[in-house]
Design a protein around this motif. Structure first.
Motif, short mmCIF file in Angstrom:
data_model
loop_
_atom_site.label_atom_id
_atom_site.label_comp_id
_atom_site.label_asym_id
_atom_site.label_seq_id
_atom_site.Cartn_x
_atom_site.Cartn_y
_atom_site.Cartn_z
N LEU A 33 5.53 85.98 -36.49
CA LEU A 33 5.02 87.52 -37.52
C LEU A 33 5.95 87.08 -38.52
O LEU A 33 5.71 87.89 -39.80
N ALA A 34 7.67 87.65 -38.65
CA ALA A 34 7.75 87.26 -40.01
C ALA A 34 7.55 86.14 -41.23
O ALA A 34 7.25 86.72 -42.20
N LEU A 35 7.08 85.02 -40.58
CA LEU A 35 6.00 84.46 -41.89
C LEU A 35 5.12 84.78 -42.61
O LEU A 35 4.68 84.86 -42.82
N SER A 36 4.07 85.24 -40.62
CA SER A 36 2.80 86.11 -41.13
C SER A 36 3.25 87.06 -42.12
O SER A 36 1.93 86.83 -43.56
N MET A 37 3.11 87.91 -42.04
CA MET A 37 3.51 88.81 -42.57
C MET A 37 3.93 89.29 -43.98
O MET A 37 3.03 89.04 -44.70
N GLY A 38 4.92 88.25 -44.24
CA GLY A 38 5.59 87.44 -45.82
C GLY A 38 4.71 87.14 -46.03
O GLY A 38 4.31 87.53 -47.26
N ALA A 39 3.91 85.56 -46.22
CA ALA A 39 3.54 85.36 -46.64
C ALA A 39 1.76 85.94 -46.57
O ALA A 39 1.45 85.75 -48.16
N TRP A 40 1.42 86.51 -46.31
CA TRP A 40 -0.06 86.95 -46.34
C TRP A 40 -0.01 88.13 -47.67
O TRP A 40 -1.32 88.53 -48.07
N LEU A 41 1.11 89.45 -46.80
CA LEU A 41 0.54 89.96 -47.70
C LEU A 41 0.19 90.03 -49.28
O LEU A 41 0.22 90.33 -50.13
N LEU A 42 1.34 88.93 -49.66
CA LEU A 42 1.57 88.18 -50.45
C LEU A 42 0.97 87.33 -51.28
O LEU A 42 0.50 87.94 -52.64
N ILE A 43 0.08 86.69 -50.88
CA ILE A 43 -1.07 86.12 -50.66
C ILE A 43 -2.21 87.37 -51.18
O ILE A 43 -3.10 86.59 -52.32
N ILE A 44 -2.37 87.91 -50.70
CA ILE A 44 -3.33 88.29 -50.59
C ILE A 44 -3.70 89.89 -52.41
O ILE A 44 -4.12 89.74 -53.24
N TYR A 45 -1.77 89.69 -52.54
CA TYR A 45 -2.00 90.81 -53.84
C TYR A 45 -1.65 89.49 -54.49
O TYR A 45 -2.80 90.16 -55.80
N ALA A 46 -1.01 88.52 -54.63
CA ALA A 46 -1.50 87.23 -55.99
C ALA A 46 -3.21 87.00 -55.79
O ALA A 46 -3.09 86.53 -57.06
N ALA A 47 -3.84 86.88 -54.90
CA ALA A 47 -5.02 86.26 -54.46
C ALA A 47 -5.72 87.92 -55.97
O ALA A 47 -6.71 87.66 -56.22
N LEU A 48 -5.37 88.61 -55.10
CA LEU A 48 -6.23 90.08 -55.66
C LEU A 48 -6.06 90.23 -57.33
O LEU A 48 -6.66 90.95 -58.20
N VAL A 49 -4.13 90.77 -57.26
CA VAL A 49 -3.98 91.61 -58.39
C VAL A 49 -3.45 90.11 -59.54
O VAL A 49 -3.79 90.62 -60.74
N VAL A 50 -3.01 89.15 -59.48
CA VAL A 50 -2.55 88.49 -60.15
C VAL A 50 -3.44 86.98 -60.84
O VAL A 50 -3.21 87.42 -62.09
N LEU A 51 -3.69 86.48 -58.87
CA LEU A 51 -4.92 84.95 -60.32
C LEU A 51 -5.98 85.76 -60.40
O LEU A 51 -7.05 85.63 -60.78
N GLN A 52 -6.26 86.87 -60.06
CA GLN A 52 -7.96 87.39 -59.60
C GLN A 52 -9.18 86.58 -59.28
O GLN A 52 -9.91 86.32 -60.08
N LEU A 53 -8.54 86.25 -58.48
CA LEU A 53 -9.76 85.10 -57.99
C LEU A 53 -11.04 85.62 -57.19
O LEU A 53 -11.09 86.69 -56.43
N ARG A 54 -11.87 85.49 -57.93
CA ARG A 54 -13.26 85.10 -57.63
C ARG A 54 -14.01 84.00 -57.02
O ARG A 54 -14.44 83.28 -57.60
N PRO A 55 -14.53 83.86 -55.92
CA PRO A 55 -14.70 84.85 -54.84
C PRO A 55 -12.83 84.63 -54.91
O PRO A 55 -12.07 83.82 -54.82
N LEU A 56 -12.99 85.40 -53.07
CA LEU A 56 -11.18 85.11 -52.79
C LEU A 56 -10.57 84.39 -52.11
O LEU A 56 -9.39 83.70 -52.24
#
Length: 80
Positions: A33-56
């Motif tokens: 839970l600790a690894l998945s919550m931290g890493a997944w929230l950060l990777i979603i933020y990074a993909a959407l906001v920082v890297l602006q990946l299309r497709p995700l």
């Protein structure tokens, strides 16, 4: 990409759970839970906001960045 990312997270949780000398019941679930919550929230933020990946689900970007996040998080969880 999603299935491989889940597999990476599970392997990282097992690795982080095996490092400490003292273990307790439920440690794997808490580590997962600790690894998945931290890493997944950060990777979603990074993909959407920082890297602006299309497709995700762009594997060239998501998998290496998630691997770096999980590697650092594994070290942090096992130490602290």
């Amino acid at each position: 990409v999603l299935l491989y990312s889940v597999f990476m997270t599970c392997v990282a949780a097992v690795e982080a759970g095996q490092r400490p000398a003292h273990r307790y019941q439920g440690q794997y679930l808490q580590t997962l839970l600790a690894l998945s919550m931290g890493a997944w929230l950060l990777i979603i933020y990074a993909a959407l906001v920082v890297l602006q990946l299309r497709p995700l689900w762009d594997a060239q970007s998501i998998i290496p960045v998630l691997g770096m996040l999980l590697g650092n998080a594994t070290s942090g969880v096992s130490v602290g």
